[in-house]
Design a protein around this motif. Structure first.
Motif, mmCIF file in Angstrom:
data_model
loop_
_atom_site.group_PDB
_atom_site.id
_atom_site.type_symbol
_atom_site.label_atom_id
_atom_site.label_comp_id
_atom_site.label_asym_id
_atom_site.label_seq_id
_atom_site.Cartn_x
_atom_site.Cartn_y
_atom_site.Cartn_z
ATOM 1 N N SER A 138 0.836 -1.205 0.000
ATOM 2 C CA SER A 138 0.000 0.000 0.000
ATOM 3 C C SER A 138 0.867 1.249 0.000
ATOM 4 N N ASN A 139 1.967 1.201 0.764
ATOM 5 C CA ASN A 139 2.901 2.327 0.794
ATOM 6 C C ASN A 139 3.492 2.569 -0.592
ATOM 7 N N ARG A 140 3.712 1.473 -1.328
ATOM 8 C CA ARG A 140 4.267 1.614 -2.672
ATOM 9 C C ARG A 140 3.303 2.383 -3.559
ATOM 10 N N VAL A 141 2.016 2.148 -3.396
ATOM 11 C CA VAL A 141 1.009 2.867 -4.183
ATOM 12 C C VAL A 141 1.086 4.364 -3.887
ATOM 13 N N ILE A 142 1.228 4.712 -2.599
ATOM 14 C CA ILE A 142 1.328 6.113 -2.197
ATOM 15 C C ILE A 142 2.564 6.759 -2.821
ATOM 16 N N ILE A 143 3.667 6.021 -2.824
ATOM 17 C CA ILE A 143 4.911 6.543 -3.399
ATOM 18 C C ILE A 143 4.740 6.795 -4.897
ATOM 19 N N GLU A 144 4.082 5.879 -5.595
ATOM 20 C CA GLU A 144 3.869 6.064 -7.033
ATOM 21 C C GLU A 144 2.985 7.276 -7.298
ATOM 22 N N GLN A 145 1.974 7.482 -6.450
ATOM 23 C CA GLN A 145 1.118 8.660 -6.606
ATOM 24 C C GLN A 145 1.919 9.943 -6.400
ATOM 25 N N ALA A 146 2.773 9.934 -5.366
ATOM 26 C CA ALA A 146 3.596 11.118 -5.090
ATOM 27 C C ALA A 146 4.574 11.381 -6.227
ATOM 28 N N LYS A 147 5.151 10.318 -6.780
ATOM 29 C CA LYS A 147 6.056 10.475 -7.916
ATOM 30 C C LYS A 147 5.347 11.154 -9.081
ATOM 31 N N GLY A 148 4.135 10.718 -9.346
ATOM 32 C CA GLY A 148 3.387 11.307 -10.450
ATOM 33 C C GLY A 148 3.089 12.776 -10.228
ATOM 34 N N ILE A 149 2.705 13.113 -8.979
ATOM 35 C CA ILE A 149 2.392 14.504 -8.652
ATOM 36 C C ILE A 149 3.620 15.390 -8.832
ATOM 37 N N LEU A 170 7.322 10.913 3.476
ATOM 38 C CA LEU A 170 7.403 12.072 2.581
ATOM 39 C C LEU A 170 6.339 11.970 1.492
ATOM 40 N N ALA A 171 6.174 10.771 0.935
ATOM 41 C CA ALA A 171 5.177 10.582 -0.124
ATOM 42 C C ALA A 171 3.772 10.889 0.390
ATOM 43 N N ARG A 172 3.494 10.512 1.635
ATOM 44 C CA ARG A 172 2.172 10.775 2.202
ATOM 45 C C ARG A 172 1.939 12.276 2.340
ATOM 46 N N GLN A 173 2.987 13.018 2.747
ATOM 47 C CA GLN A 173 2.868 14.475 2.833
ATOM 48 C C GLN A 173 2.542 15.069 1.468
ATOM 49 N N ILE A 174 3.192 14.534 0.440
ATOM 50 C CA ILE A 174 2.985 15.066 -0.911
ATOM 51 C C ILE A 174 1.560 14.786 -1.383
ATOM 52 N N THR A 175 1.082 13.564 -1.199
ATOM 53 C CA THR A 175 -0.260 13.213 -1.675
ATOM 54 C C THR A 175 -1.353 13.904 -0.864
ATOM 55 N N GLU A 176 -1.056 14.211 0.415
ATOM 56 C CA GLU A 176 -2.047 14.877 1.259
ATOM 57 C C GLU A 176 -1.977 16.391 1.164
ATOM 58 N N GLY A 177 -0.979 16.913 0.419
ATOM 59 C CA GLY A 177 -0.865 18.348 0.220
ATOM 60 C C GLY A 177 -0.241 19.093 1.371
ATOM 61 N N THR A 178 0.439 18.371 2.291
ATOM 62 C CA THR A 178 1.070 19.030 3.447
ATOM 63 C C THR A 178 2.562 19.236 3.260
ATOM 64 N N PHE A 179 3.093 18.802 2.128
ATOM 65 C CA PHE A 179 4.520 18.957 1.865
ATOM 66 C C PHE A 179 4.839 20.402 1.534
ATOM 67 N N ASP A 180 5.893 20.915 2.171
ATOM 68 C CA ASP A 180 6.354 22.270 1.865
ATOM 69 C C ASP A 180 7.823 22.229 1.504
ATOM 70 N N GLY A 181 8.206 22.986 0.529
ATOM 71 C CA GLY A 181 9.606 23.027 0.119
ATOM 72 C C GLY A 181 9.780 22.544 -1.312
#
Length: 241
Positions: A184-195, A225-236
């Motif tokens: 499941s974490n791998r799916v999140i990482i792939e989503q973050a990569k795409g974003i 980190l990927a979860r932050q990116i997919t949830e929109g909480t990543f800054d920087g």
């Protein structure tokens, strides 16, 4: 001797990371890259079985290989799938031979489109328990030597130990649920990569490398980190590490 020293260094590096709080996906990705380096292969993919007994992709050395492995899983064919079901290594398979690839023609055709002409699959198993397989791909038509096979199998064995170690450490979870969480974490990482790939105008491989570097810089797991990116909480800036 140089190769032996390199193998020893990689195995020591692997053992040193097997702590109670290590990142399984990052660990397996690193092993796949090391396998490419040691065996002079062009690409490596790793599959493991999930809680439903189905093979899933858990790591790949690059984006091209990830897509090829997903194709193999979708069609339930190829040396890696056969290796998992049989528990036996599938070596020196000529992807340009229609006779050799009769059982997985569509996969062989897709692999050739990616530039690969030879593939090998090594089982990830401990004693009689098979939990997955490691797939090697090469753009050159040559066979693995006996020493190369031993090195590749050693890396597959280390990956197996890492996964089984993860099961033991997190005793509060069912064994198969832990593997499902990793998938499941791998799916999140792939989503973050795409974003990030679209946002930063980077290739998917470069995006993943940047994510790994930034995660290390911030003391995070790649999944966090990927979860932050997919949830929109990543800054920087992802390229700032």
């Amino acid at each position: 001797m140089a190769t032996q020293q390199r193998v020893l260094k990689i195995l020591v590096e692997a053992v040193d990371t097997l702590t109670a709080d290590f990142d399984l996906i990052e660990f397996l990705h690193r092993l796949s890259v090391r396998c490419v380096e040691l065996l002079s292969a062009d690409a490596v993919g790793m599959m493991i079985v999930d809680q439903h007994g189905e093979l899933q992709l858990i790591a790949a050395s690059d984006e091209r290989t990830r897509l090829l492995e997903l194709f193999a899983l979708q069609h339930d064919q190829g040396p890696c799938v056969r290796c998992y079901h049989s528990g036996e290594a599938q070596l020196n398979i000529n992807l340009t031979s229609s006779a050799v690839t009769a059982d997985f023609g569509p996969f062989a055709a897709r692999a050739r489109e990616g530039g690969f002409v030879v593939t090998h699959a090594l089982p990830m198993k401990l004693r009689r328990e098979v939990i997955g397989a490691v797939n090697l791909f090469d753009t050159r038509l040559h066979h693995l030597s006996d020493s190369d096979i031993q090195i590749g199998q050693a890396i597959a064995d280390v990956a197996t130990i890492a996964i089984l170690q993860q099961r033991t450490i997190e005793q509060g979870y069912a064994e198969k649920a832990q593997l499902q969480a990793a998938l499941s974490n791998r799916v999140i990482i792939e989503q973050a990569k795409g974003i990030l790939s679209e946002r930063q105008n980077l290739g998917l491989d470069d995006t993943f490398d940047a994510m790994r570097a930034l995660a290390r810089h911030r003391g995070l797991r790649v999944t966090e980190l990927a979860r932050q990116i997919t949830e929109g909480t990543f800054d920087g800036d992802i390229t700032s590490a």
